[in-house]
Design a protein around this motif. Structure first.
Motif, PDB file in Angstrom:
ATOM      1  N   THR A  42       0.855  -1.189   0.000  1.00 40.50           N
ATOM      2  CA  THR A  42       0.000   0.000   0.000  1.00 40.50           C
ATOM      3  C   THR A  42       0.893   1.242   0.000  1.00 40.50           C
ATOM      4  O   THR A  42       2.065   1.191   0.402  1.00 40.50           O
ATOM      5  N   GLU A  43       0.334   2.356  -0.439  1.00 42.07           N
ATOM      6  CA  GLU A  43       1.089   3.602  -0.424  1.00 42.07           C
ATOM      7  C   GLU A  43       1.479   3.979   1.003  1.00 42.07           C
ATOM      8  O   GLU A  43       2.578   4.470   1.241  1.00 42.07           O
ATOM      9  N   ARG A  44       0.587   3.734   1.950  1.00 43.92           N
ATOM     10  CA  ARG A  44       0.879   4.052   3.352  1.00 43.92           C
ATOM     11  C   ARG A  44       2.046   3.216   3.866  1.00 43.92           C
ATOM     12  O   ARG A  44       2.911   3.720   4.594  1.00 43.92           O
ATOM     13  N   ALA A  45       2.118   1.950   3.493  1.00 48.99           N
ATOM     14  CA  ALA A  45       3.237   1.096   3.906  1.00 48.99           C
ATOM     15  C   ALA A  45       4.549   1.621   3.332  1.00 48.99           C
ATOM     16  O   ALA A  45       5.575   1.654   4.021  1.00 48.99           O
ATOM     17  N   VAL A  46       4.524   2.056   2.073  1.00 45.14           N
ATOM     18  CA  VAL A  46       5.733   2.600   1.443  1.00 45.14           C
ATOM     19  C   VAL A  46       6.152   3.894   2.133  1.00 45.14           C
ATOM     20  O   VAL A  46       7.345   4.109   2.385  1.00 45.14           O
ATOM     21  N   GLN A  47       5.204   4.743   2.472  1.00 48.35           N
ATOM     22  CA  GLN A  47       5.534   5.976   3.198  1.00 48.35           C
ATOM     23  C   GLN A  47       6.229   5.664   4.510  1.00 48.35           C
ATOM     24  O   GLN A  47       7.218   6.301   4.884  1.00 48.35           O
ATOM     25  N   LYS A  48       5.735   4.674   5.233  1.00 47.45           N
ATOM     26  CA  LYS A  48       6.319   4.282   6.515  1.00 47.45           C
ATOM     27  C   LYS A  48       7.723   3.723   6.314  1.00 47.45           C
ATOM     28  O   LYS A  48       8.652   4.045   7.073  1.00 47.45           O
ATOM     29  N   ILE A  49       7.906   2.898   5.314  1.00 46.77           N
ATOM     30  CA  ILE A  49       9.218   2.307   5.035  1.00 46.77           C
ATOM     31  C   ILE A  49      10.222   3.396   4.656  1.00 46.77           C
ATOM     32  O   ILE A  49      11.362   3.398   5.139  1.00 46.77           O
ATOM     33  N   ILE A  50       9.807   4.334   3.815  1.00 46.08           N
ATOM     34  CA  ILE A  50      10.690   5.437   3.435  1.00 46.08           C
ATOM     35  C   ILE A  50      11.071   6.250   4.675  1.00 46.08           C
ATOM     36  O   ILE A  50      12.233   6.625   4.847  1.00 46.08           O
ATOM     37  N   ALA A  51      10.110   6.499   5.561  1.00 42.63           N
ATOM     38  CA  ALA A  51      10.404   7.225   6.805  1.00 42.63           C
ATOM     39  C   ALA A  51      11.417   6.453   7.650  1.00 42.63           C
ATOM     40  O   ALA A  51      12.349   7.051   8.210  1.00 42.63           O
ATOM     41  N   ASP A  52      11.258   5.137   7.745  1.00 42.35           N
ATOM     42  CA  ASP A  52      12.215   4.298   8.487  1.00 42.35           C
ATOM     43  C   ASP A  52      13.616   4.421   7.888  1.00 42.35           C
ATOM     44  O   ASP A  52      14.604   4.603   8.605  1.00 42.35           O
ATOM     45  N   LEU A  53      13.711   4.296   6.560  1.00 45.69           N
ATOM     46  CA  LEU A  53      14.999   4.342   5.872  1.00 45.69           C
ATOM     47  C   LEU A  53      15.656   5.713   6.022  1.00 45.69           C
ATOM     48  O   LEU A  53      16.878   5.809   6.189  1.00 45.69           O
ATOM     49  N   GLU A  54      14.851   6.775   5.975  1.00 43.28           N
ATOM     50  CA  GLU A  54      15.394   8.123   6.159  1.00 43.28           C
ATOM     51  C   GLU A  54      15.849   8.341   7.603  1.00 43.28           C
ATOM     52  O   GLU A  54      16.913   8.911   7.848  1.00 43.28           O
ATOM     53  N   GLN A  55      15.071   7.879   8.555  1.00 47.88           N
ATOM     54  CA  GLN A  55      15.399   8.055   9.968  1.00 47.88           C
ATOM     55  C   GLN A  55      16.745   7.405  10.320  1.00 47.88           C
ATOM     56  O   GLN A  55      17.519   7.949  11.099  1.00 47.88           O
ATOM     57  N   ASP A  56      17.031   6.260   9.714  1.00 52.38           N
ATOM     58  CA  ASP A  56      18.272   5.550  10.003  1.00 52.38           C
ATOM     59  C   ASP A  56      19.413   5.892   9.052  1.00 52.38           C
ATOM     60  O   ASP A  56      20.478   5.280   9.105  1.00 52.38           O
ATOM     61  N   GLY A  57      19.196   6.862   8.142  1.00 54.74           N
ATOM     62  CA  GLY A  57      20.268   7.366   7.301  1.00 54.74           C
ATOM     63  C   GLY A  57      20.559   6.594   6.038  1.00 54.74           C
ATOM     64  O   GLY A  57      21.554   6.853   5.367  1.00 54.74           O
ATOM     65  N   TYR A  58      19.716   5.661   5.677  1.00 50.11           N
ATOM     66  CA  TYR A  58      19.925   4.899   4.445  1.00 50.11           C
ATOM     67  C   TYR A  58      19.453   5.670   3.217  1.00 50.11           C
ATOM     68  O   TYR A  58      19.885   5.395   2.110  1.00 50.11           O
ATOM     69  N   LEU A  59      18.579   6.621   3.441  1.00 48.06           N
ATOM     70  CA  LEU A  59      17.902   7.309   2.354  1.00 48.06           C
ATOM     71  C   LEU A  59      17.673   8.758   2.756  1.00 48.06           C
ATOM     72  O   LEU A  59      17.442   9.051   3.930  1.00 48.06           O
ATOM     73  N   SER A  60      17.731   9.651   1.783  1.00 51.91           N
ATOM     74  CA  SER A  60      17.334  11.042   1.991  1.00 51.91           C
ATOM     75  C   SER A  60      16.602  11.488   0.737  1.00 51.91           C
ATOM     76  O   SER A  60      16.645  10.814  -0.295  1.00 51.91           O
ATOM     77  N   HIS A  61      15.905  12.599   0.840  1.00 50.73           N
ATOM     78  CA  HIS A  61      15.215  13.090  -0.346  1.00 50.73           C
ATOM     79  C   HIS A  61      15.294  14.610  -0.415  1.00 50.73           C
ATOM     80  O   HIS A  61      15.487  15.276   0.589  1.00 50.73           O
ATOM     81  N   THR A  62      15.171  15.102  -1.631  1.00 46.67           N
ATOM     82  CA  THR A  62      15.044  16.530  -1.868  1.00 46.67           C
ATOM     83  C   THR A  62      13.779  16.733  -2.672  1.00 46.67           C
ATOM     84  O   THR A  62      13.404  15.886  -3.496  1.00 46.67           O
ATOM     85  N   ARG A  63      13.133  17.821  -2.410  1.00 48.69           N
ATOM     86  CA  ARG A  63      11.891  18.165  -3.100  1.00 48.69           C
ATOM     87  C   ARG A  63      12.240  19.017  -4.308  1.00 48.69           C
ATOM     88  O   ARG A  63      12.929  20.026  -4.186  1.00 48.69           O
ATOM     89  N   GLU A  64      11.776  18.608  -5.480  1.00 49.84           N
ATOM     90  CA  GLU A  64      11.977  19.359  -6.719  1.00 49.84           C
ATOM     91  C   GLU A  64      10.611  19.589  -7.341  1.00 49.84           C
ATOM     92  O   GLU A  64      10.086  18.698  -8.014  1.00 49.84           O
TER      93      GLU A  64
END
Length: 116
Positions: A42-64
């Motif tokens: 689900t989109e909500r599950a992906v949002q949560k996973i992305i938040a987990d990955l960002e919180q632990d430093g595996y992933l970051s994002h920039t808004r364009e």
């Protein structure tokens, strides 16, 4: 409910976190909707996973504009003690498909064509 993937039963080799990370590695500007469809989440599950990955430093994002562009830290070490010393880059090298090796019309749907 339309757009919600069918649940998967049984075990799998990869976690949903690994699937999402591989989908992002394959397309750094993928929409959450597209990642969810690709990973059958689900989109909500992906949002949560992305938040987990960002919180632990595996992933970051920039808004364009209206698009997020994700950046994966390839040198980040995997979390589990059994993978001590292995990096995200080593995991992604196994999971991410090179554009040249994508599925062709001569291969069965969903399976990469064997190379010799």
């Amino acid at each position: 409910m339309d757009g919600v993937p069918e649940p998967h039963t049984g075990w799998t080799f990869l976690t949903n976190h690994a699937r999402v990370l591989a989908a992002i590695a394959d397309n750094h500007s993928a929409r959450i909707r597209d990642i969810a469809a690709h990973c059958r989440l689900t989109e909500r599950a992906v949002q949560k996973i992305i938040a987990d990955l960002e919180q632990d430093g595996y992933l970051s994002h920039t808004r364009e504009g209206r698009t997020n562009t994700y950046r994966i830290d390839p040198g980040k070490v995997l979390r589990h003690p059994a993978e001590a010393g292995l990096t995200v880059a080593s995991l992604m090298s196994l999971l991410v498909k090179d554009e040249a090796a994508r599925v062709t019309t001569s291969a069965p749907r969903g399976l990469p064509r064997a190379t010799t």
